[in-house]
Motif scaffolding. Sequence first.
Motif, PDB file in Angstrom:
ATOM      1  N   SER A 190      35.355  22.582 105.103  1.00 41.87           N
ATOM      2  CA  SER A 190      36.427  23.576 104.988  1.00 41.87           C
ATOM      3  C   SER A 190      37.588  23.058 104.144  1.00 41.87           C
ATOM      4  O   SER A 190      38.325  23.837 103.534  1.00 41.87           O
ATOM      5  N   LEU A 191      37.721  21.720 104.091  1.00 40.69           N
ATOM      6  CA  LEU A 191      38.825  21.140 103.309  1.00 40.69           C
ATOM      7  C   LEU A 191      38.665  21.401 101.814  1.00 40.69           C
ATOM      8  O   LEU A 191      39.634  21.313 101.051  1.00 40.69           O
ATOM      9  N   ALA A 192      37.442  21.719 101.419  1.00 40.91           N
ATOM     10  CA  ALA A 192      37.216  22.052 100.013  1.00 40.91           C
ATOM     11  C   ALA A 192      37.742  23.452  99.694  1.00 40.91           C
ATOM     12  O   ALA A 192      37.873  23.820  98.518  1.00 40.91           O
ATOM     13  N   PHE A 193      38.016  24.259 100.735  1.00 40.20           N
ATOM     14  CA  PHE A 193      38.426  25.648 100.506  1.00 40.20           C
ATOM     15  C   PHE A 193      39.856  25.934 100.933  1.00 40.20           C
ATOM     16  O   PHE A 193      40.474  26.881 100.483  1.00 40.20           O
ATOM     17  N   THR A 194      40.346  25.123 101.870  1.00 36.11           N
ATOM     18  CA  THR A 194      41.705  25.388 102.368  1.00 36.11           C
ATOM     19  C   THR A 194      42.328  24.092 102.870  1.00 36.11           C
ATOM     20  O   THR A 194      41.623  23.093 103.073  1.00 36.11           O
ATOM     21  N   GLN A 195      43.633  24.131 103.078  1.00 33.39           N
ATOM     22  CA  GLN A 195      44.312  22.964 103.651  1.00 33.39           C
ATOM     23  C   GLN A 195      44.466  23.196 105.150  1.00 33.39           C
ATOM     24  O   GLN A 195      44.976  24.236 105.555  1.00 33.39           O
ATOM     25  N   LEU A 196      43.989  22.243 105.939  1.00 33.12           N
ATOM     26  CA  LEU A 196      44.094  22.407 107.390  1.00 33.12           C
ATOM     27  C   LEU A 196      45.397  21.804 107.878  1.00 33.12           C
ATOM     28  O   LEU A 196      45.699  20.664 107.556  1.00 33.12           O
ATOM     29  N   GLN A 197      46.119  22.576 108.667  1.00 31.57           N
ATOM     30  CA  GLN A 197      47.276  21.978 109.324  1.00 31.57           C
ATOM     31  C   GLN A 197      46.898  21.802 110.791  1.00 31.57           C
ATOM     32  O   GLN A 197      46.045  22.524 111.297  1.00 31.57           O
ATOM     33  N   ILE A 198      47.449  20.808 111.414  1.00 24.67           N
ATOM     34  CA  ILE A 198      47.162  20.598 112.836  1.00 24.67           C
ATOM     35  C   ILE A 198      48.445  20.882 113.608  1.00 24.67           C
ATOM     36  O   ILE A 198      49.445  20.182 113.450  1.00 24.67           O
TER      37      ILE A 198
END
Lengths: 310, 257
Positions: free
Chosen positions: B129-137
């Motif tokens: 998923s990191l290839a498509f969006t930036q994950l925030q925690i």
Amino acid sequence: MTYALEISALEKTYGGVRALDGIDLQVEQGDFFALLGPNGAGKSTTLGIVSSLVNKTAGRVRIFGHDIDTELSAAKMHLGVVPQEFNFNQFEKVIDIVVTQAGYYGIPRGQALVNADALLHELGLWDKRDVPSRMLSGGMKRRLMIARALVHKPRLLILDEPTAGVDIELRRSMWGFLEAMNRQGTTIILTTHYLEEAEALCRNIAIIDKGRILQNTSKRALLRQLQVETFILDPDTPLAVAPVLAGFDVRCDADGHLEVDVPKGRPINTLFHELDKAGVQVNSMRTKANRLEELFVRLVESNSQTGGGQ
Amino acid sequence: MNRSALWTAFATIVIREIRRFTRIWPQTMVPPAVTMTLYFIIFGSLIGSRIGEMEGFDYMSFIVPGLIMMSVITNSYANVVSSFFSMKFQRSVEELLVSPVPNAVILAGYVAGGVARGIGVGLIVTLLSLAFTQLQIHNLPLMVLTVVLTAILFSLGGFINALLATKFDDISIVPTFVLTPLTYLGGVFYSIQLLPEFWQGVSMVNPILYMVNAFRFGILGISDVNVYLSLIMIFAFIVLLSAVALVMLGRGKGIRH
């Protein structure tokens, strides 16, 4: 005295069908014991209950004094089971199957590897340790199940038809292995259809039919029940007509051999005396059939005629 | 068995389970990665760009937590149900039944194996998923707790399914007819705020909605439901299914005659 296996009033009912009808059985420590019976007699059900693969309907089972109802874990620690059918994961390697089984008994991996190595060497499977189990021959699969059952060094080893489908040479080598295990103190219980196997290996024998124990005694006492033993004699010249030998039933087979029934307790010397009198020269002699087999057939037939277990 | 022996037995089952699903990784690890990548491309990038925002986040960011959770649910369930049923089918389960391993340790071992695969696949999907969006925690402990508890719950479900199954068809019925619909309708792709009031009420009885939303809260900080209620529900279901599985094991349901 603590028995290796003590079964009392064991019952099993499958959907209204009574498979075991109050089995009582004791196997002493260090014994080599055979449980014999025709197909469907209740042998595998009995051993299935002992090894926790079958739920009992009633009765008690103790393994080295540990009741399977109250001390199941302790009872199982003493038990090794070699089932009739192959029941290992066909995709796992030989060494993994044996080591994993040791892990189930709480044996750390290092020790499990040592135990597994020794057993695989002893059973001639060392070269196959990294082979997936499905690639093994039938005889090797049987030996793998024995290695797996022994990896935690059980005091009681149960084998259900251990040499079924195994060639004669391998069967003999497995007999030797089991005899050595027994000499080292492992109590062994086996079921077998090869009655000469039971006669060759076991000291005590129980015969089960229709869910009931018909006989439970020493092999010697069992064989003493035979009233007659049949010998086959190879005469110097083939005979067309059986000679008359006083006190013996004599028949002639198609090849000119003599079949002689010798009553129990009658000295065999008297047979040779009668043969001399009749002028028959004998080159060799052998027993006609497996003695235990004769007795087994007789007991089971008699049980059927009396409607036992109905 | 003493504590050390119990631990060895537990570790043996877990290692055996991990070895099993890693040995057949093209069947267990690759398909979810491919499927989720397609979801990211089609729903996230292609369709998602036309949908716009959902609850204040772009659509890709919104669906990523749901898709990770979907992977965890299906893989933890599938691992236990297929592994234990194939052991039943090959009768190699008898290796365990004749051994002194207590039922609770057998159950814990299989569940741990299911959790390992569920979380392993979840991590792969997260990395993809990191290839498509930036994950925030938003809340890491909550995120981890939710995913572990959910994996435990569905591993338990898979175990019960395997005990009840008598043929291979039986192990695909629940995933196909129960898990997949509940997951798709459990707020993976949409917020239930978009639904009419009646269907919002219906959605509230779907347990997967609570798991997806608790996990989404851990990542994005938004949820359609009360997060604490979600955790309590998951925990309660774990207790219930553990009890059911242990009773069934004790009676030998599906494994002893």
